[in-house]
Design a protein around this motif. Structure first.
Motif, short mmCIF file in Angstrom:
data_model
loop_
_atom_site.label_atom_id
_atom_site.label_comp_id
_atom_site.label_asym_id
_atom_site.label_seq_id
_atom_site.Cartn_x
_atom_site.Cartn_y
_atom_site.Cartn_z
N THR A 1 -114.92 33.59 54.66
CA THR A 1 -113.59 33.36 54.33
C THR A 1 -113.51 33.65 52.75
O THR A 1 -114.18 32.83 51.90
CB THR A 1 -113.13 32.05 54.54
N GLY B 1 -110.74 37.01 41.47
CA GLY B 1 -110.91 37.97 40.49
C GLY B 1 -110.54 39.49 40.99
O GLY B 1 -109.96 39.64 42.23
N GLN C 1 -121.12 43.75 44.81
CA GLN C 1 -121.62 42.85 45.79
C GLN C 1 -121.21 41.36 45.37
O GLN C 1 -121.23 41.01 44.34
CB GLN C 1 -123.17 43.03 45.68
N HIS C 2 -120.90 40.60 46.57
CA HIS C 2 -120.40 39.23 46.13
C HIS C 2 -121.21 38.30 47.07
O HIS C 2 -121.59 38.42 48.26
CB HIS C 2 -118.85 39.01 46.32
N PRO C 3 -121.50 36.97 46.49
CA PRO C 3 -122.10 36.03 47.62
C PRO C 3 -120.81 35.41 48.22
O PRO C 3 -119.82 34.92 47.59
CB PRO C 3 -122.85 34.83 46.67
N TRP D 1 -122.11 31.21 39.15
CA TRP D 1 -123.35 30.95 38.75
C TRP D 1 -123.44 31.15 37.28
O TRP D 1 -122.57 31.75 36.70
CB TRP D 1 -124.30 32.07 39.37
N GLY E 1 -112.40 41.70 41.83
CA GLY E 1 -113.32 42.44 43.24
C GLY E 1 -112.70 41.59 44.33
O GLY E 1 -112.51 42.39 45.44
N THR E 2 -112.43 40.42 44.37
CA THR E 2 -112.14 39.67 45.38
C THR E 2 -110.63 40.17 45.91
O THR E 2 -110.17 40.25 47.25
CB THR E 2 -112.33 38.18 45.52
N HIS F 1 -119.67 40.41 35.62
CA HIS F 1 -120.84 40.11 36.44
C HIS F 1 -121.84 41.25 36.58
O HIS F 1 -122.99 41.21 36.54
CB HIS F 1 -120.30 39.55 37.93
N ILE G 1 -111.67 27.05 47.67
CA ILE G 1 -112.22 27.87 48.83
C ILE G 1 -113.69 27.25 49.25
O ILE G 1 -114.35 27.84 50.23
CB ILE G 1 -112.37 29.39 48.38
N SER H 1 -119.90 32.31 51.54
CA SER H 1 -120.61 31.42 52.62
C SER H 1 -119.91 31.88 53.89
O SER H 1 -118.91 32.26 54.07
CB SER H 1 -119.92 30.05 52.18
N ARG I 1 -111.42 33.91 49.09
CA ARG I 1 -110.07 33.72 48.36
C ARG I 1 -109.94 34.69 47.08
O ARG I 1 -111.13 35.23 46.45
CB ARG I 1 -110.16 32.31 47.77
N PHE J 1 -119.54 27.30 43.55
CA PHE J 1 -119.28 28.94 43.77
C PHE J 1 -119.35 29.80 42.58
O PHE J 1 -118.65 30.90 42.50
CB PHE J 1 -117.80 28.78 44.18
C1 LIG Z 1 -123.22 30.70 46.65
C2 LIG Z 1 -122.04 31.18 46.33
C3 LIG Z 1 -121.11 31.23 47.69
C4 LIG Z 1 -119.70 31.60 47.71
N1 LIG Z 1 -118.88 31.41 48.63
C5 LIG Z 1 -117.57 31.91 48.57
C6 LIG Z 1 -116.87 31.90 49.69
O1 LIG Z 1 -117.18 31.50 50.80
N2 LIG Z 1 -115.42 32.45 49.53
C7 LIG Z 1 -114.93 32.74 48.39
O2 LIG Z 1 -113.94 33.20 48.24
N3 LIG Z 1 -115.99 32.77 47.23
C8 LIG Z 1 -117.19 32.52 47.24
N4 LIG Z 1 -118.05 32.56 46.16
C9 LIG Z 1 -117.43 32.95 44.96
C10 LIG Z 1 -117.27 34.47 44.88
O3 LIG Z 1 -118.37 35.04 44.94
C11 LIG Z 1 -116.74 34.87 43.52
O4 LIG Z 1 -115.27 34.40 43.66
C12 LIG Z 1 -116.58 36.44 43.58
O5 LIG Z 1 -117.66 36.74 43.63
C13 LIG Z 1 -115.83 36.69 42.51
O6 LIG Z 1 -115.65 37.96 42.41
P1 LIG Z 1 -114.38 38.79 41.76
O7 LIG Z 1 -114.71 40.32 41.34
O8 LIG Z 1 -113.23 38.48 42.51
O9 LIG Z 1 -114.16 37.97 40.37
P2 LIG Z 1 -114.73 38.23 38.83
O10 LIG Z 1 -113.55 37.98 37.97
O11 LIG Z 1 -115.63 39.19 38.71
O12 LIG Z 1 -115.67 36.80 38.75
C14 LIG Z 1 -114.90 35.51 38.94
C15 LIG Z 1 -116.26 34.51 38.82
O13 LIG Z 1 -117.24 34.68 40.00
C16 LIG Z 1 -118.55 35.06 39.65
N5 LIG Z 1 -119.24 36.24 40.05
C17 LIG Z 1 -118.53 37.51 40.38
N6 LIG Z 1 -119.50 38.19 41.02
C18 LIG Z 1 -120.46 37.56 41.27
C19 LIG Z 1 -121.72 37.82 42.12
N7 LIG Z 1 -121.89 38.94 42.79
N8 LIG Z 1 -122.45 36.79 42.33
C20 LIG Z 1 -122.20 35.82 41.61
N9 LIG Z 1 -121.19 35.20 41.19
C21 LIG Z 1 -120.33 36.19 41.00
C22 LIG Z 1 -118.22 35.59 38.16
O14 LIG Z 1 -119.44 35.30 37.18
C23 LIG Z 1 -117.31 34.69 37.66
O15 LIG Z 1 -117.48 33.32 37.28
C24 LIG Z 1 -119.30 32.00 46.30
C25 LIG Z 1 -120.01 32.10 45.15
C26 LIG Z 1 -121.21 31.69 45.42
C27 LIG Z 1 -122.22 31.64 44.10
#
Ligand SMILES: Cc1cc2nc3c(=O)[nH]c(=O)nc-3n(C[C@H](O)[C@H](O)[C@H](O)COP(=O)(O)OP(=O)(O)OC[C@H]3O[C@@H](n4cnc5c(N)ncnc54)[C@H](O)[C@@H]3O)c2cc1C
Length: 479
Positions: free
Chosen positions: A313, A318, A296-298, A479, A320-321, A185, A360, A300, A315, A477
């Motif tokens: 909350t 990946g 940066q992460h989205p 994009w 980053g989380t 991302h 999640i 809810s 989970r 969850f």
């Molecule tokens: C509108 C929305 C609301 C969300 N709400 C929650 C929540 O309440 N709780 C929760 O645990 N997770 C939520 N998520 C998912 C969360 O954002 C991703 O799991 C997290 O960003 C993954 O990051 P990672 O580095 O752990 O994993 P990675 O291995 O980097 O990514 C795993 C997945 O998440 C996507 N992702 C990674 N970073 C971003 C980013 N900055 N923006 C958009 N997508 C990204 C990647 O494209 C991939 O599909 C939400 C996602 C969206 C789009």
């Protein structure tokens, strides 16, 4: 697993369920009409922004020039492609600017979906614009295509326009799903930012090379449009998030494990109510701690903001989380953008409600349950997870469902396969059931949230049950 109590006591019902349903039906129908009207306005504005430049060109004699000769035809097609692609590019920018009116009317995810689909057309249109124009000029000058291209190299801002196309090609390639997954991302986002450099490179040649923009209303139209677009991007994408983060001074106050792979993060700030965050919305968070600040992460909101506290909350899905859940410390300052999204009451159209949280996806579902209105006995909450321990905030769901008179259905276990060979979103023993078997849908809005694969199956169920699109609300969850 720690279970925290619901944030505030729900008010006792004062009217009969039928009275409440009647009132909600009227209120949400009126809200739906207003939203549909606003959506129509946006579509009209978007189409007008495409039609207007073509109108200026026709008014300038574009049609006569185009039909006069083969070179005129090529040049005309080039101009048309350029006008349409540039208008589409401006629409794309507005869709990604996070303007509240657009976000609340069509939804942030829908806006990004349209933005994404316009991307291919815009890029294709700009390439055709260049190819047709050089062909048209070459035919008019009776020289080869390459000679014409070479002779244009020194004219106006032609070089910058070519640079813009090359940059946009890099963005287009990086946005192909497979490439995007491979890049990750953050890298993809970095490449995507070059779009702005491409636009800055492309705009000058519009004014320096095209006779159409040298004078008259077309020139002023484009100058005003680019100025407004620049202002909107700067305000909502850059300045407002910075000001909001400084103004509210949000810091992490508590990190609690709620399942073996999920943490609840509470953050405290100043005048949080002024953010206007609605249950079901999400925000982008950047935690300013060593090792975490660069991503940066989205996420809810998983509870309605209470006093000066917001909760998410998270989970571990990946790298980053995982890093976030295992290392985040109380006291860490937080930069944020948002709140965004219409996975909220603002999307309601009907008196009853069915909330489906998968994995999640329970996070915004939990927040919505707290505040979305329904008459006792007319709300259903369906929680879907692989195992019992994976259901975050289960005790809170039970408490809120009891207090509000909602039915709670918790379904755990791996996805089953139906007798017709299709995969169900339900666990094996219930694989033959559908959403309509689990909840009354006739007068309900259905909210579905979770990872794309599983929620896609729930969505298909809702559509198969005959629910109109406006009554199905979906937050994916990824994009
Ligand atoms: C509108 C929305 C609301 C969300 N709400 C929650 C929540 O309440 N709780 C929760 O645990 N997770 C939520 N998520 C998912 C969360 O954002 C991703 O799991 C997290 O960003 C993954 O990051 P990672 O580095 O752990 O994993 P990675 O291995 O980097 O990514 C795993 C997945 O998440 C996507 N992702 C990674 N970073 C971003 C980013 N900055 N923006 C958009 N997508 C990204 C990647 O494209 C991939 O599909 C939400 C996602 C969206 C789009």
């Amino acid at each position: 697993m720690t279970a925290t109590l619901p944030h505030r006591a729900p008010a006792a019902p004062v009217s009969s369920p039928q009275d409440v349903r009647g009132r909600l039906a009227r209120r949400f129908a009126a809200q739906h009409r207003r939203r549909s009207f606003a959506r129509d306005l946006l579509y009209v504005a978007a189409w007008t922004s495409i039609a207007l430049p073509i109108g200026f060109w026709l008014h300038d004699g574009g049609w006569a020039d185009m039909t006069a000769s083969v070179s005129g035809l090529m040049t005309g097609l080039g101009i048309l492609c350029g006008l349409i692609a540039t208008s589409a590019m401006v629409i794309m920018l507005w869709l990604s600017a996070r303007v509240p009116f657009i976000d609340l009317t069509i939804g942030h995810d829908k806006a990004l979906e349209i933005h994404k689909s316009l991307g291919q057309w815009t890029f294709g249109g700009l390439v055709l614009h260049g190819l047709y124009l050089v062909t048209g000029y070459a035919l008019a000058d009776q020289v080869s295509w390459l000679n014409e291209f070479a002779s244009l190299w020194g004219v106006g801002d032609f070089v910058l326009a070519v640079v813009a196309i090359v940059l946009l090609a890099a963005v287009a390639v990086s946005s192909i799903a497979a490439a995007k997954r491979k890049l990750g991302h953050e890298v993809w986002q970095g490449i995507h930012l070059t779009t702005y450099a491409a636009i800055l490179a492309a705009v000058p040649h519009q004014f320096s090379m095209s006779g159409l923009f040298s004078e008259g209303p077309a020139r002023w139209y484009w100058l005003a449009l680019w100025a407004a677009t620049f202002f909107v991007m700067l305000a909502w994408r850059v300045l407002l998030p910075i000001f909001a983060s400084l103004e509210h001074g949000v810091r992490v106050s508590r990190v609690t494990w709620v399942t073996p792979d999920t943490v609840a993060i509470e953050m405290t700030g100043r005048r949080i109510a002024a953010l206007g965050a609605r249950p079901g919305q999400f925000m982008h968070f950047r935690f300013l701690q060593s090792g975490l600040w660069w991503h940066q992460h989205p996420f809810s909101l998983s509870a309605s903001p209470s006093g000066d506290v917001i909760r998410i909350t998270v989970r571990m899905l990946g790298k980053g989380t995982r890093q976030l859940a295992t290392t985040l410390k109380p006291g860490t300052p937080v930069l944020f953008e948002g709140p965004y999204g219409v996975f909220t009451d603002a999307a309601r159209t009907a008196p009853d409600v069915v909330l489906v949280g998968v994995g999640i996806g329970v996070a915004p579902t939990r927040a919505l349950l707290e505040t979305t209105e329904f008459a006792p006995g007319h709300g259903t909450v369906i929680l879907r997870a692989s195992s019992d321990v994976e259901v975050a905030h289960l005790a809170e769901f039970e408490a809120w469902c009891r207090a509000r008179g909602a039915r709670l259905v918790t379904l755990t276990g791996h996805r089953g396969v139906r007798t017709d060979g299709t995969t169900s979103w339900l666990p094996a023993p219930h694989a033959e059931l559908t959403l309509a078997d689990l909840a009354p849908l006739a007068d309900a809005d259905v909210y579905i949230c979770g990872p794309e694969g599983a929620t896609g199956l729930v969505l298909a169920d809702a559509k198969a049950a005959g629910l109109p699109a406006d009554r199905i609300h979906h937050e994916a969850f990824d994009w």
